[in-house]
Scaffold this motif. Structure first.
Motif, PDB file in Angstrom:
ATOM      1  N   SER A  38     -21.490  -4.514-120.924  1.00  0.00           N
ATOM      2  CA  SER A  38     -21.847  -3.146-121.305  1.00  0.00           C
ATOM      3  C   SER A  38     -23.349  -2.962-121.542  1.00  0.00           C
ATOM      4  O   SER A  38     -23.781  -1.856-121.886  1.00  0.00           O
ATOM      5  CB  SER A  38     -21.067  -2.725-122.564  1.00  0.00           C
ATOM      6  N   LEU A  39     -24.123  -4.031-121.375  1.00  0.00           N
ATOM      7  CA  LEU A  39     -25.580  -3.935-121.495  1.00  0.00           C
ATOM      8  C   LEU A  39     -26.212  -4.079-120.117  1.00  0.00           C
ATOM      9  O   LEU A  39     -25.738  -4.875-119.302  1.00  0.00           O
ATOM     10  CB  LEU A  39     -26.121  -5.047-122.406  1.00  0.00           C
ATOM     11  N   SER A  44     -31.081  -6.332-121.238  1.00  0.00           N
ATOM     12  CA  SER A  44     -30.499  -7.250-122.224  1.00  0.00           C
ATOM     13  C   SER A  44     -31.306  -8.540-122.278  1.00  0.00           C
ATOM     14  O   SER A  44     -31.541  -9.099-123.354  1.00  0.00           O
ATOM     15  CB  SER A  44     -29.040  -7.546-121.881  1.00  0.00           C
ATOM     16  N   GLY A  45     -31.760  -9.014-121.106  1.00  0.00           N
ATOM     17  CA  GLY A  45     -32.623 -10.188-121.074  1.00  0.00           C
ATOM     18  C   GLY A  45     -33.955  -9.924-121.753  1.00  0.00           C
ATOM     19  O   GLY A  45     -34.500 -10.794-122.443  1.00  0.00           O
ATOM     20  N   ALA A  46     -34.480  -8.711-121.573  1.00  0.00           N
ATOM     21  CA  ALA A  46     -35.745  -8.346-122.220  1.00  0.00           C
ATOM     22  C   ALA A  46     -35.607  -8.409-123.735  1.00  0.00           C
ATOM     23  O   ALA A  46     -36.465  -8.961-124.441  1.00  0.00           O
ATOM     24  CB  ALA A  46     -36.169  -6.948-121.775  1.00  0.00           C
ATOM     25  N   MET A  47     -34.504  -7.852-124.250  1.00  0.00           N
ATOM     26  CA  MET A  47     -34.285  -7.898-125.702  1.00  0.00           C
ATOM     27  C   MET A  47     -34.114  -9.334-126.174  1.00  0.00           C
ATOM     28  O   MET A  47     -34.666  -9.734-127.207  1.00  0.00           O
ATOM     29  CB  MET A  47     -33.057  -7.057-126.064  1.00  0.00           C
ATOM     30  N   ARG A  48     -33.356 -10.094-125.418  1.00  0.00           N
ATOM     31  CA  ARG A  48     -33.096 -11.483-125.802  1.00  0.00           C
ATOM     32  C   ARG A  48     -34.388 -12.277-125.940  1.00  0.00           C
ATOM     33  O   ARG A  48     -34.627 -12.927-126.965  1.00  0.00           O
ATOM     34  CB  ARG A  48     -32.194 -12.132-124.754  1.00  0.00           C
ATOM     35  N   LEU A 207     -36.307  -0.377-112.056  1.00  0.00           N
ATOM     36  CA  LEU A 207     -35.132  -0.335-111.180  1.00  0.00           C
ATOM     37  C   LEU A 207     -34.098   0.687-111.648  1.00  0.00           C
ATOM     38  O   LEU A 207     -33.008   0.774-111.077  1.00  0.00           O
ATOM     39  CB  LEU A 207     -34.495  -1.728-111.101  1.00  0.00           C
ATOM     40  N   GLY A 208     -34.425   1.423-112.699  1.00  0.00           N
ATOM     41  CA  GLY A 208     -33.538   2.502-113.132  1.00  0.00           C
ATOM     42  C   GLY A 208     -32.569   2.148-114.235  1.00  0.00           C
ATOM     43  O   GLY A 208     -31.679   2.946-114.548  1.00  0.00           O
ATOM     44  N   GLU A 209     -32.701   0.969-114.843  1.00  0.00           N
ATOM     45  CA  GLU A 209     -31.799   0.618-115.939  1.00  0.00           C
ATOM     46  C   GLU A 209     -32.131   1.454-117.176  1.00  0.00           C
ATOM     47  O   GLU A 209     -33.299   1.672-117.499  1.00  0.00           O
ATOM     48  CB  GLU A 209     -31.914  -0.874-116.288  1.00  0.00           C
ATOM     49  N   ARG A 210     -31.095   1.905-117.871  1.00  0.00           N
ATOM     50  CA  ARG A 210     -31.259   2.659-119.100  1.00  0.00           C
ATOM     51  C   ARG A 210     -30.294   2.128-120.141  1.00  0.00           C
ATOM     52  O   ARG A 210     -29.147   1.792-119.823  1.00  0.00           O
ATOM     53  CB  ARG A 210     -31.009   4.150-118.861  1.00  0.00           C
ATOM     54  N   LEU A 211     -30.745   2.055-121.367  1.00  0.00           N
ATOM     55  CA  LEU A 211     -29.918   1.530-122.448  1.00  0.00           C
ATOM     56  C   LEU A 211     -29.199   2.675-123.146  1.00  0.00           C
ATOM     57  O   LEU A 211     -29.829   3.510-123.806  1.00  0.00           O
ATOM     58  CB  LEU A 211     -30.778   0.755-123.445  1.00  0.00           C
ATOM     59  N   ASP A 212     -27.892   2.733-122.995  1.00  0.00           N
ATOM     60  CA  ASP A 212     -27.055   3.724-123.663  1.00  0.00           C
ATOM     61  C   ASP A 212     -26.357   3.037-124.837  1.00  0.00           C
ATOM     62  O   ASP A 212     -25.341   2.358-124.673  1.00  0.00           O
ATOM     63  CB  ASP A 212     -26.035   4.296-122.672  1.00  0.00           C
TER      64      ASP A 212
END
Length: 339
Positions: A38-39, A44-48, A207-212
């Motif tokens: 769901s991430l 998610s890798g950036a946050m990690r 690349l268009g990823e967005r965190l919802d």
């Protein structure tokens, strides 16, 4: 404390740290697989890695002060390049691939990293031993077989992406032994994770990823926290300690233990199917990797910048998970090491 008691304590510490690396780094494939349910994979890798870098950097500053991060501009750039290749590209593509292929299949394909390292050495005219080349041919044969037949129910695109991730990880490991890197291994890891995490944030956003946040499940948050605290910090700390306190030939055995752990956890936790093709192809890959590592550890090892042989192969088998500590380590008997 007598000599026997000291040796026994040292042995227990080594095997305890090795067990951590075996299980923790083998489990990160499962952690990534659950996190990307769901991430967004890149974010998610950036946050990690950015959070892990801040925590590790803060620990080093409290423990050793600014001295721990004393490095030249060239050394910083070396660590930054390694972070981009290992984490932004290598780990980022692995996370993307795990959206469409099983964690066990991904782990087995990533196990080919030591084989690519030998190929790169051959390209720069460092001729490996005949048995090393035989191991590479066996292992790459297993990669081909697994890619063509082991991906039942898996995306062909995902298989290609994880193979590209393995090549990127191998290039990063290969260059890390040939370019200037910071002297402090943990400071190097902090720089690699920070730069790699920033790279993942920029690439994912581009690349268009967005965190919802509303769409993220508690299960994925738990997996992300596990990857930060256990996968990136505990696992890497144990690995760094092992590099200074155990023979590299022993440390390098995690190259073929991690995939087995990943396959087992994927089957137990996620219910992934272990097909006969995965078993056979994976076994062929691990036999090739074992042959390469066992042959390379017999090469004379040089303590110098850019040293090759067993040190490089041992350092480059991170399973596409964590930054590898720079520097070369003599494969001395355990009893000669200070713990």
């Amino acid at each position: 404390m007598g000599a026997n008691a000291t040796d026994r304590r040292a042995s227990l510490l080594v095997w305890g740290a090795l067990a951590i690396v075996y299980v923790v780094w083998g489990s990160t494939y499962l952690g990534i697989g659950v996190a990307v349910e769901s991430l967004p994979p890149m974010l998610s890798g950036a946050m990690r890695f950015t959070v892990a870098a801040v925590l590790l950097g803060g620990f080093l500053l409290l423990r050793h002060g600014k001295q721990a991060f004393r490095m030249s501009r060239r050394e910083f750039l070396g660590a930054a390049v390694a972070g981009l290749l290992l984490l932004t590209l290598g780990n980022g593509m692995l996370a993307v691939a795990e959206q469409t292929i099983s964690t066990g299949l991904a782990a087995l394909l990533v196990a080919s990293v030591p084989l690519w390292l030998v190929v790169f050495r051959f390209l720069v005219r460092d001729r490996p031993k005949a048995l090393t080349l035989a191991g590479v041919l066996v292992g790459l044969g297993g990669v081909a077989a697994l890619s063509l037949t082991g991906g039942q129910g898996a995306s062909a695109t995902g298989i290609v992406i994880v193979l590209l991730a393995s090549v990127s990880w191998a290039i990063g490991s290969f260059l890390a032994g040939r370019i200037a890197m910071p002297a402090n291994a943990l400071a190097t890891a902090a720089v690699e994770m920070l730069v790699g995490g920033i790279g993942l944030a920029l690439l994912g956003t581009g690349l268009g990823e967005r965190l919802d946040l509303a769409a993220v499940t508690p299960r994925s948050w738990v997996a992300l926290v596990y990857l930060i605290l256990v996968g990136s910090l505990v696992g890497f700390t144990a690995f760094s300690w092992l590099l200074g306190n155990a023979p590299i030939s022993l440390v390098a055995t995690y190259a073929y233990v991690n995939p087995a752990v990943a396959v087992a956890l994927g089957a137990l936790v996620l219910g992934e199917t272990i097909t006969s093709q995965i078993m056979i192809g994976g076994l062929i890959i691990l036999v090739g990797v074992a042959l390469v590592i066992s042959t390379e550890r017999k090469r004379p090892q040089r303590v110098a910048e850019g040293g090759e042989g067993a040190v490089e192969v041992g350092r480059g088998v991170g399973g596409g998970q964590e930054p590898q500590a720079p520097g070369d380590h003599v494969d001395a008997p355990l009893e000669e090491r200070r713990v």
